[in-house]
Design a protein around this motif. Sequence first.
Motif, PDB file in Angstrom:
ATOM      1  N   GLU A  25      -5.515   7.484  -6.372  1.00 38.63           N
ATOM      2  CA  GLU A  25      -6.106   8.610  -5.645  1.00 38.63           C
ATOM      3  C   GLU A  25      -6.273   9.822  -6.559  1.00 38.63           C
ATOM      4  OE1 GLU A  25      -7.345   9.047  -2.443  1.00 38.63           O
ATOM      5  OE2 GLU A  25      -7.337   6.882  -2.616  1.00 38.63           O
TER       6      GLU A  25
ATOM      7  N   ARG B 138      -5.467   2.931  -2.440  1.00 42.94           N
ATOM      8  CA  ARG B 138      -6.301   2.598  -1.295  1.00 42.94           C
ATOM      9  C   ARG B 138      -6.466   1.092  -1.242  1.00 42.94           C
ATOM     10  NH1 ARG B 138     -11.557   6.323  -0.324  1.00 42.94           N
ATOM     11  NH2 ARG B 138     -10.440   8.244   0.065  1.00 42.94           N
ATOM     12  N   ARG B 139      -6.734   0.582  -0.092  1.00 51.25           N
ATOM     13  CA  ARG B 139      -6.962  -0.843   0.035  1.00 51.25           C
ATOM     14  C   ARG B 139      -8.220  -1.226  -0.739  1.00 51.25           C
ATOM     15  NH1 ARG B 139      -7.158  -4.341   5.575  1.00 51.25           N
ATOM     16  NH2 ARG B 139      -6.854  -6.316   4.519  1.00 51.25           N
TER      17      ARG B 139
ATOM     18  N   GLY C 111      -8.834  -0.691  -3.651  1.00 51.55           N
ATOM     19  CA  GLY C 111      -9.156   0.332  -4.638  1.00 51.55           C
ATOM     20  C   GLY C 111      -8.848  -0.119  -6.052  1.00 51.55           C
TER      21      GLY C 111
ATOM     22  N   GLN D 197       0.854  -1.186   0.000  1.00 49.88           N
ATOM     23  CA  GLN D 197       0.000   0.000   0.000  1.00 49.88           C
ATOM     24  C   GLN D 197       0.891   1.238   0.000  1.00 49.88           C
ATOM     25  OE1 GLN D 197      -3.470  -0.157  -0.150  1.00 49.88           O
ATOM     26  NE2 GLN D 197      -2.938  -2.289  -0.503  1.00 49.88           N
TER      27      GLN D 197
END
Length: 66
Positions: free
Chosen positions: A32, A25-26, A28, A19
């Motif tokens: 971002e 994002r976990r 995701g 990560q």
Amino acid sequence: MRRFVCAENSCPRKTFAEQVPGLTRRFGRRTERLRSTLVSAGLALAGRAGTRMTDVFGTPVSAIPC
């Protein structure tokens, strides 16, 4: 992002992903940066206009809220 493999046979998870704060994002499926761009387009344009604009980005999304 790196992937790690668990060598322990009893481990229920066989692979692990690194990560990177501010990038992923976990669980995701988008970075971002792309997520924030889509949020901005959604807030500015809303609904169907927002989905048409995200098609231009090459990242189609639904007009239906989650």
